[in-house]
Enzyme design. Structure first.
Site, mmCIF file in Angstrom:
data_model
loop_
_atom_site.group_PDB
_atom_site.id
_atom_site.type_symbol
_atom_site.label_atom_id
_atom_site.label_comp_id
_atom_site.label_asym_id
_atom_site.label_seq_id
_atom_site.Cartn_x
_atom_site.Cartn_y
_atom_site.Cartn_z
ATOM 1 N N ASP A 90 7.036 1.011 1.928
ATOM 2 C CA ASP A 90 6.743 0.029 0.864
ATOM 3 C C ASP A 90 7.618 0.365 -0.351
ATOM 4 O O ASP A 90 8.211 -0.520 -0.979
ATOM 5 C CB ASP A 90 5.283 0.113 0.402
ATOM 6 C CG ASP A 90 4.279 -0.043 1.525
ATOM 7 O OD1 ASP A 90 3.666 -1.112 1.646
ATOM 8 O OD2 ASP A 90 4.101 0.918 2.299
ATOM 9 N N THR B 229 3.288 -6.018 2.319
ATOM 10 C CA THR B 229 3.775 -4.959 3.210
ATOM 11 C C THR B 229 2.660 -3.966 3.544
ATOM 12 O O THR B 229 2.919 -2.817 3.895
ATOM 13 C CB THR B 229 4.985 -4.230 2.586
ATOM 14 O OG1 THR B 229 4.615 -3.784 1.271
ATOM 15 C CG2 THR B 229 6.185 -5.127 2.499
ATOM 16 N N HIS C 136 9.963 0.042 8.126
ATOM 17 C CA HIS C 136 9.329 -1.238 8.468
ATOM 18 C C HIS C 136 9.310 -2.238 7.297
ATOM 19 O O HIS C 136 9.746 -3.376 7.424
ATOM 20 C CB HIS C 136 7.886 -0.996 8.911
ATOM 21 C CG HIS C 136 7.739 -0.014 10.017
ATOM 22 N ND1 HIS C 136 7.953 -0.336 11.336
ATOM 23 C CD2 HIS C 136 7.399 1.307 10.011
ATOM 24 C CE1 HIS C 136 7.733 0.726 12.095
ATOM 25 N NE2 HIS C 136 7.397 1.733 11.316
ATOM 26 N N ASP C 137 8.743 -1.794 6.174
ATOM 27 C CA ASP C 137 8.466 -2.738 5.089
ATOM 28 C C ASP C 137 9.730 -3.307 4.448
ATOM 29 O O ASP C 137 9.727 -4.446 3.958
ATOM 30 C CB ASP C 137 7.602 -2.064 4.014
ATOM 31 C CG ASP C 137 6.212 -1.730 4.543
ATOM 32 O OD1 ASP C 137 5.781 -2.378 5.515
ATOM 33 O OD2 ASP C 137 5.568 -0.820 3.987
ATOM 34 N N ASN D 208 -2.479 2.484 3.683
ATOM 35 C CA ASN D 208 -2.028 3.853 3.950
ATOM 36 C C ASN D 208 -2.914 4.914 3.307
ATOM 37 O O ASN D 208 -3.075 6.003 3.831
ATOM 38 C CB ASN D 208 -0.613 4.065 3.410
ATOM 39 C CG ASN D 208 0.401 3.266 4.172
ATOM 40 O OD1 ASN D 208 0.259 3.090 5.377
ATOM 41 N ND2 ASN D 208 1.414 2.772 3.493
ATOM 42 N N PHE E 225 -0.530 -1.141 12.584
ATOM 43 C CA PHE E 225 -1.425 -0.601 11.544
ATOM 44 C C PHE E 225 -1.900 -1.659 10.534
ATOM 45 O O PHE E 225 -3.106 -1.808 10.309
ATOM 46 C CB PHE E 225 -0.713 0.551 10.812
ATOM 47 C CG PHE E 225 -1.536 1.154 9.709
ATOM 48 C CD1 PHE E 225 -2.521 2.089 9.981
ATOM 49 C CD2 PHE E 225 -1.331 0.778 8.379
ATOM 50 C CE1 PHE E 225 -3.291 2.643 8.960
ATOM 51 C CE2 PHE E 225 -2.087 1.330 7.360
ATOM 52 C CZ PHE E 225 -3.073 2.266 7.643
ATOM 53 N N ASN E 226 -0.981 -2.375 9.889
ATOM 54 C CA ASN E 226 -1.377 -3.295 8.801
ATOM 55 C C ASN E 226 -2.371 -4.347 9.278
ATOM 56 O O ASN E 226 -3.271 -4.755 8.547
ATOM 57 C CB ASN E 226 -0.156 -4.005 8.210
ATOM 58 C CG ASN E 226 0.711 -3.071 7.400
ATOM 59 O OD1 ASN E 226 0.258 -1.998 6.988
ATOM 60 N ND2 ASN E 226 1.951 -3.454 7.173
ATOM 61 N N ASP F 145 0.845 -1.196 0.000
ATOM 62 C CA ASP F 145 0.000 0.000 0.000
ATOM 63 C C ASP F 145 0.882 1.248 0.000
ATOM 64 O O ASP F 145 0.795 2.062 0.903
ATOM 65 C CB ASP F 145 -0.914 -0.010 1.236
ATOM 66 C CG ASP F 145 -0.131 -0.068 2.547
ATOM 67 O OD1 ASP F 145 1.063 -0.463 2.536
ATOM 68 O OD2 ASP F 145 -0.699 0.297 3.597
HETATM 69 C C1 BDR Z 1 3.211 -0.233 8.533
HETATM 70 O O1 BDR Z 1 2.210 0.777 8.401
HETATM 71 C C2 BDR Z 1 2.428 1.525 7.248
HETATM 72 O O2 BDR Z 1 2.240 2.890 7.509
HETATM 73 C C3 BDR Z 1 3.819 1.236 6.769
HETATM 74 O O3 BDR Z 1 3.905 1.304 5.365
HETATM 75 C C4 BDR Z 1 4.080 -0.166 7.289
HETATM 76 O O4 BDR Z 1 3.668 -1.138 6.357
HETATM 77 C C5 BDR Z 1 3.962 -0.011 9.834
HETATM 78 O O5 BDR Z 1 3.091 -0.137 10.911
HETATM 79 CA CA CA Z 2 3.082 -0.576 4.069
#
Ligand code: BDR
Ligand code: CA
Length: 314
Positions: free
Chosen positions: A16, A124, A239-240, A40, A165-166, A11
């Site tokens: 990403d 991701t 993160h991703d 996102n 979040f994801n 996303d």
């Molecule tokens: C995740 O949330 C998104 O904002 C980032 O792209 C990542 O995949 C981190 O919590």
């Molecule tokens: Ca992401």
């Protein structure tokens, strides 16, 4: 070298985008397709961003649009992290090509079906497309060798006290994927919050001078604004990108195998990834949880990946 066939589902999103820069740079990976998911930002925006990223990095593979919303919950976006476009910051090229007519699930299913070897999935973003794929084509699960995902956190969340979040965007999808019986490596907050790139490293990347390097540095400039507002961050947590590096450089990680289940019915813990760290449930581990990483090695891998897009000397 035999390359690993992968499908990137995300996303985008700054991290990403940087993950895809890394994946495209790796001689170990054979990217078969890119699919967009809603997370996102809206599906329209993440798909547009996916096409612009692929155009920027010269990744000429089929790009397909995913499901427009999570299974049960309304979409939840993160403009405070990634901006109104979902990928604010540097100006990106307009897409040089369009999405394919197939939707994400149809494209993934066809690629997996037609492939002589098992495919690796790298989601991701929220796991909506992956769960939809497994629901529509359970017979294809055996042709997926591994899922390297960014999502969750055994110790804590970031969008809610216990949820990342994801996973929180689509907990039902995540629960389905975690229970699917396909090998999973989880790049959750436990490790990804340690995968920070520092401002001085943004400058090393900027100094490489290529169009991709300049764009990555400016993505970091934007992304760091959010991280700076959090407690104790010295850099931007990509993160991703950890999900990609877990595949290409497993030697830089400490991993714990455990049983992990996603909470879908709780006032405070909806979307939490509950990890049985001490094995008290007596259930067979279903997830390789990335626990720690060599941060300096991670940063070097990332910088070297950007370097492959060229260096422009002054
Ligand atoms: C995740 O949330 C998104 O904002 C980032 O792209 C990542 O995949 C981190 O919590
Ligand atoms: Ca992401």
């Amino acid at each position: 070298m035999k390359r690993i066939p992968v499908i990137l589902d995300g996303d985008p999103g700054h991290d990403d985008a940087i993950a895809w820069v890394l994946a495209n740079a790796s001689p170990m990976l054979d990217i078969k397709a890119v699919t967009s998911c809603c997370g996102n930002q809206t599906m329209e925006k993440t798909t547009y961003n996916a096409l612009r990223i692929c155009t920027l990095i010269g990744l000429n593979v089929p790009v397909a649009k995913g499901r427009v919303k999570p299974f049960l919950k309304p979409p939840m976006v993160a403009p405070n992290v990634h901006g109104q476009s979902g990928l604010d910051g540097p100006k990106l090229p307009e897409p040089a090509f369009d999405v394919v007519p197939e939707d994400a699930v149809t494209l993934m299913a066809r690629i997996i079906e037609e492939s002589d070897e098992p495919i690796t999935l790298v989601p991701t973003g929220p796991l909506t497309n992956i769960a939809a794929l497994f629901m529509a084509h359970p017979e294809l699960k055996k042709k997926i060798s591994h899922i390297y995902l960014m999502g969750g956190g055994i110790h804590h969340g970031n969008w809610a006290p216990a949820a990342e979040f994801n996973i929180q965007v689509d907990p039902e999808a995540a629960a389905y994927v975690f229970a699917a019986g396909v090998p999973i490596t989880m790049a959750g907050l436990d490790v990804t919050e340690k995968a920070q790139i520092y401002p001085e490293e943004f400058e090393i990347i900027r100094g490489l001078g290529s169009k991709v390097a300049t764009t990555v540095a400016e993505w970091f400039d934007f992304f760091f604004q959010y991280h700076k507002s959090l407690n104790g961050y010295k850099g931007a947590a990509v993160h991703d990108a950890v999900a990609i590096v877990a595949m290409t450089n497993p030697e830089i990680f400490e991993v714990k195998d455990m049983y992990v289940e996603v909470e879908t019915d709780s006032e405070y813990c909806n979307g939490a990834t509950i990890g049985d760290v001490h094995g008290v449930l007596g259930k067979k581990p279903n997830v390789h949880v990335l626990w720690n990483l060599d941060r300096d090695a991670f940063a070097k891998i990332l910088i070297d990946a950007v370097r492959t897009y060229g260096e422009v000397s002054e």
